[in-house]
Design an enzyme around this catalytic site. Structure first.
Site, mmCIF file in Angstrom:
data_model
loop_
_atom_site.group_PDB
_atom_site.id
_atom_site.type_symbol
_atom_site.label_atom_id
_atom_site.label_comp_id
_atom_site.label_asym_id
_atom_site.label_seq_id
_atom_site.Cartn_x
_atom_site.Cartn_y
_atom_site.Cartn_z
ATOM 1 N N LYS A 136 0.832 -1.203 0.000
ATOM 2 C CA LYS A 136 0.000 0.000 0.000
ATOM 3 C C LYS A 136 0.874 1.264 0.000
ATOM 4 O O LYS A 136 0.655 2.188 -0.778
ATOM 5 C CB LYS A 136 -0.896 -0.010 1.237
ATOM 6 C CG LYS A 136 -1.592 1.312 1.498
ATOM 7 C CD LYS A 136 -2.332 1.336 2.812
ATOM 8 C CE LYS A 136 -2.909 2.721 3.062
ATOM 9 N NZ LYS A 136 -3.639 2.856 4.306
ATOM 10 N N ASN A 137 1.856 1.300 0.890
ATOM 11 C CA ASN A 137 2.630 2.530 1.027
ATOM 12 C C ASN A 137 3.537 2.800 -0.171
ATOM 13 O O ASN A 137 4.062 3.892 -0.320
ATOM 14 C CB ASN A 137 3.438 2.532 2.335
ATOM 15 C CG ASN A 137 2.515 2.701 3.545
ATOM 16 O OD1 ASN A 137 1.331 2.983 3.389
ATOM 17 N ND2 ASN A 137 3.061 2.522 4.741
ATOM 18 N N CYS A 178 -5.662 8.708 8.272
ATOM 19 C CA CYS A 178 -5.969 8.146 9.588
ATOM 20 C C CYS A 178 -5.799 9.205 10.661
ATOM 21 O O CYS A 178 -4.891 10.012 10.606
ATOM 22 C CB CYS A 178 -5.028 6.998 9.901
ATOM 23 S SG CYS A 178 -4.699 5.967 8.504
ATOM 24 N N ARG A 237 -0.546 15.254 12.433
ATOM 25 C CA ARG A 237 0.376 14.711 11.425
ATOM 26 C C ARG A 237 0.827 15.855 10.533
ATOM 27 O O ARG A 237 0.309 16.051 9.442
ATOM 28 C CB ARG A 237 -0.293 13.609 10.603
ATOM 29 C CG ARG A 237 -0.430 12.311 11.359
ATOM 30 C CD ARG A 237 -1.114 11.266 10.535
ATOM 31 N NE ARG A 237 -0.200 10.494 9.698
ATOM 32 C CZ ARG A 237 -0.582 9.451 8.971
ATOM 33 N NH1 ARG A 237 -1.833 9.077 8.963
ATOM 34 N NH2 ARG A 237 0.297 8.791 8.235
ATOM 35 N N ASP A 271 2.799 0.634 12.208
ATOM 36 C CA ASP A 271 1.563 0.092 11.633
ATOM 37 C C ASP A 271 1.222 -1.292 12.186
ATOM 38 O O ASP A 271 0.064 -1.712 12.137
ATOM 39 C CB ASP A 271 1.671 0.008 10.101
ATOM 40 C CG ASP A 271 1.615 1.388 9.460
ATOM 41 O OD1 ASP A 271 1.664 2.389 10.196
ATOM 42 O OD2 ASP A 271 1.531 1.470 8.222
ATOM 43 N N ARG A 322 -9.336 -0.019 3.527
ATOM 44 C CA ARG A 322 -8.381 0.978 3.009
ATOM 45 C C ARG A 322 -6.991 0.375 2.864
ATOM 46 O O ARG A 322 -6.193 0.848 2.048
ATOM 47 C CB ARG A 322 -8.309 2.188 3.947
ATOM 48 C CG ARG A 322 -9.560 3.046 3.948
ATOM 49 C CD ARG A 322 -9.387 4.226 4.867
ATOM 50 N NE ARG A 322 -8.145 4.923 4.546
ATOM 51 C CZ ARG A 322 -7.517 5.746 5.370
ATOM 52 N NH1 ARG A 322 -8.006 5.987 6.564
ATOM 53 N NH2 ARG A 322 -6.409 6.336 5.006
HETATM 54 C C1 UD1 Z 1 3.864 6.671 6.335
HETATM 55 C C2 UD1 Z 1 2.928 5.545 6.090
HETATM 56 C C3 UD1 Z 1 2.279 5.077 7.380
HETATM 57 C C4 UD1 Z 1 3.333 4.791 8.436
HETATM 58 C C5 UD1 Z 1 4.307 5.948 8.570
HETATM 59 C C6 UD1 Z 1 5.471 5.650 9.500
HETATM 60 C C7 UD1 Z 1 2.173 6.000 3.843
HETATM 61 C C8 UD1 Z 1 1.050 6.375 2.943
HETATM 62 N N1 UD1 Z 1 1.914 5.974 5.142
HETATM 63 O O1 UD1 Z 1 3.083 7.767 6.817
HETATM 64 O O2 UD1 Z 1 1.541 3.903 7.105
HETATM 65 O O3 UD1 Z 1 2.687 4.594 9.669
HETATM 66 O O4 UD1 Z 1 4.845 6.287 7.284
HETATM 67 O O5 UD1 Z 1 6.165 4.546 9.077
HETATM 68 O O6 UD1 Z 1 3.253 5.683 3.398
HETATM 69 N N2 UD1 Z 1 6.293 14.266 10.720
HETATM 70 C C9 UD1 Z 1 6.533 15.586 11.012
HETATM 71 N N3 UD1 Z 1 6.597 16.473 9.966
HETATM 72 C C10 UD1 Z 1 6.439 16.091 8.666
HETATM 73 C C11 UD1 Z 1 6.197 14.727 8.386
HETATM 74 C C12 UD1 Z 1 6.132 13.842 9.440
HETATM 75 O O7 UD1 Z 1 6.683 15.980 12.162
HETATM 76 O O8 UD1 Z 1 6.507 16.938 7.779
HETATM 77 C C13 UD1 Z 1 6.228 13.283 11.829
HETATM 78 C C14 UD1 Z 1 4.875 12.592 11.923
HETATM 79 O O9 UD1 Z 1 3.955 13.356 12.669
HETATM 80 C C15 UD1 Z 1 5.251 11.291 12.581
HETATM 81 C C16 UD1 Z 1 6.658 10.999 12.036
HETATM 82 O O10 UD1 Z 1 7.138 12.250 11.538
HETATM 83 O O11 UD1 Z 1 5.368 11.482 13.974
HETATM 84 C C17 UD1 Z 1 6.698 9.977 10.923
HETATM 85 O O12 UD1 Z 1 5.761 10.348 9.926
HETATM 86 P P1 UD1 Z 1 5.953 9.925 8.401
HETATM 87 O O13 UD1 Z 1 7.103 8.973 8.287
HETATM 88 O O14 UD1 Z 1 5.985 11.142 7.571
HETATM 89 O O15 UD1 Z 1 4.611 9.149 8.126
HETATM 90 P P2 UD1 Z 1 3.686 9.230 6.835
HETATM 91 O O16 UD1 Z 1 4.525 9.398 5.619
HETATM 92 O O17 UD1 Z 1 2.566 10.148 7.079
#
Ligand code: UD1
Length: 415
Positions: free
Chosen positions: A22-23, A116, A121, A304, A396
């Site tokens: 998915k990711n 989610c 986030r 996850d 999803r």
């Molecule tokens: C992706 C995955 C999700 C998984 C997550 C962590 C997808 C579609 N989703 O989510 O399933 O749980 O990686 O492995 O690929 N953060 C910030 N600022 C930013 C971006 C992130 O502070 O600009 C923080 C987030 O709040 C979180 C951490 O960084 O605490 C990790 O988030 P991130 O790796 O970006 O997760 P996603 O890409 O949203």
């Protein structure tokens, strides 16, 4: 609204094919916007979020054809337009439209992504990356406006290890002038998959899978064909369910190395885990030993899988500790598990699980895909019937979960 009903108490036995990640696919679909050509993506999972994203691409003018698990996306006639509707807001991965549209058109208007509800986030690191590449950014009426006369490669240090920011910056940088270096990049296998896809289109990305990624910009990109890597979260969920029910399940079409964080924890619990070339077999044991889990970026234990693992730990003989380091609100499944008979105390990002408690079937709600997976694992163990509502959340991320579980002997149906 559909409900998933499970009559618990049957061990899962057999083998199950694992779908594409998915990711990965949620990043690959926006990535197709970078080539004014047709891309073929194989091993696409039949999950709800893919349908939503395909609709968004079609709205931009992409021609998308699906045959079995192969998807062809032709983006030659795509027109840049504001993407601000409810589809965008329902999906975290719609943030990737920012990097892709900015890369291709030098401009993007994208609604703030939803997805989610796991606490705040932010996307500050995505925006920091775009800004460093030369984009001006403003936020109006719940949408991010990005504009750049020219994108220029530069060094970008991520303050937080972020999967989304790493991918989004890669998307924006592949057509930029010069070299972009992402430091403190995330190293998840899905990032390597996206880099492989982009390189297949003619991009020049090195170092994906390490914390320094180097992108030499070029244009234009070409058509390509790519097979998505297996979904380690889907595989991990079936492995956990096998252990929880005391069954024996082989997950097929997987990359065992990607499952190592889960395999290692299952082994620590006394569960038998054996690896083949493209499969992993999990055989339950009794008693299950308690373990501590701290979620971390890859190759640490994935956030996850924390939720379904919590359900498994309710069956360990002893007390386990979970520390959720990635998301501040990813322990919501605990409330529902406790209603089913679990004894779990939480404090902030910590959960203390007193194992060995019987679980009882009842009506529970899937708050997000992985919390839903936790309830599925709990339902498979529970005495009596569990009814999980809001299963669109599970759909999803998990394709045909009811069918796949039935294939393993579970008493599960959709109503
Ligand atoms: C992706 C995955 C999700 C998984 C997550 C962590 C997808 C579609 N989703 O989510 O399933 O749980 O990686 O492995 O690929 N953060 C910030 N600022 C930013 C971006 C992130 O502070 O600009 C923080 C987030 O709040 C979180 C951490 O960084 O605490 C990790 O988030 P991130 O790796 O970006 O997760 P996603 O890409 O949203």
């Amino acid at each position: 609204m559909d409900t998933l009903r499970i009559r618990g108490g049957r061990p899962l036995v057999g083998s199950i094919p694992i779908a594409g990640a998915k990711n990965s696919v949620l990043a690959l679909l926006p990535a197709t916007l970078l080539a004014e050509a047709s891309c073929t993506i194989e091993n696409v999972p039949a999950i709800r979020d893919v349908k939503v994203l395909v609709d968004l691409l079609r709205r931009l003018g992409a021609e998308v054809a699906m045959e079995g698990t192969t998807l062809r996306v032709d983006t030659a006639r795509v027109v840049n337009r504001p993407m601000i509707d409810s589809g965008v807001r329902s999906l975290r991965a719609s943030a990737y439209l920012m990097g892709a549209l900015l890369g291709r058109f030098g401009e993007a208007v994208v609604g703030l992504p939803g997805g989610c509800n796991l606490g705040s986030r932010p996307i500050d690191q995505h925006l920091k990356g775009f800004e460093s590449l030369g984009a001006t950014i403003s936020q109006r009426a719940g949408a991010i406006h990005l504009k750049a006369a020219r994108l220029r490669g530069t060094r970008i240090y991520l303050d937080v290890v972020s999967v989304g920011a790493t991918i989004n910056i890669m998307l924006a940088a592949v057509l930029a002038e010069g070299v972009t270096v992402i430091e403190n990049a995330a190293t998840e296998p899905e990032i390597v998959d996206v880099a492989t896809f982009l390189n297949g289109m003619g991009a020049r990305i090195q170092g994906a899978g390490t914390d320094v990624i180097r992108i030499r910009g070029r244009s234009p990109l070409n058509a390509c064909r790519h097979a998505i890597i297996p979904d380690r979260m889907e595989a991990g969920t079936y492995m956990i369910a096998a252990a929880a029910t005391g069954g024996e399940v082989r997950v097929d079409h997987v990359i065992p190395l990607h499952l190592e964080p889960v395999s290692a924890k299952l082994r620590e619990m006394g569960v038998f885990v054996t690896e083949g070339d493209e499969s992993v077999t999990v055989k339950g044991t009794d008693p299950l030993l308690p373990v501590d889990i701290k979620t971390q970026p890859y190759p640490g234990f994935p956030t996850d899988l924390q939720s379904p693992f919590t359900a498994l730990l309710t069956q360990a003989k002893g007390t386990s500790l979970i520390i959720e380091n990635i998301y501040e609100e990813r322990l919501k499944h605990v409330l529902e598990l406790n209603r089913m008979g679990a004894r779990i105390r939480t404090d902030g990002r910590m959960a203390l699980i007193e194992g060995g408690t019987p679980l009882y079937g009842m009506r529970v709600r899937a708050m997000d895909p992985r919390a839903g997976a936790a309830l599925v694992v709990a339902g498979l163990i529970a005495e009596g019937e569990t009814a999980i509502t809001d299963i669109h959340q599970i759909d999803r991320s998990y394709e045909r979960i009811d069918q796949k579980l039935r294939q393993l002997g579970a008493d599960v149906w959709r109503e």
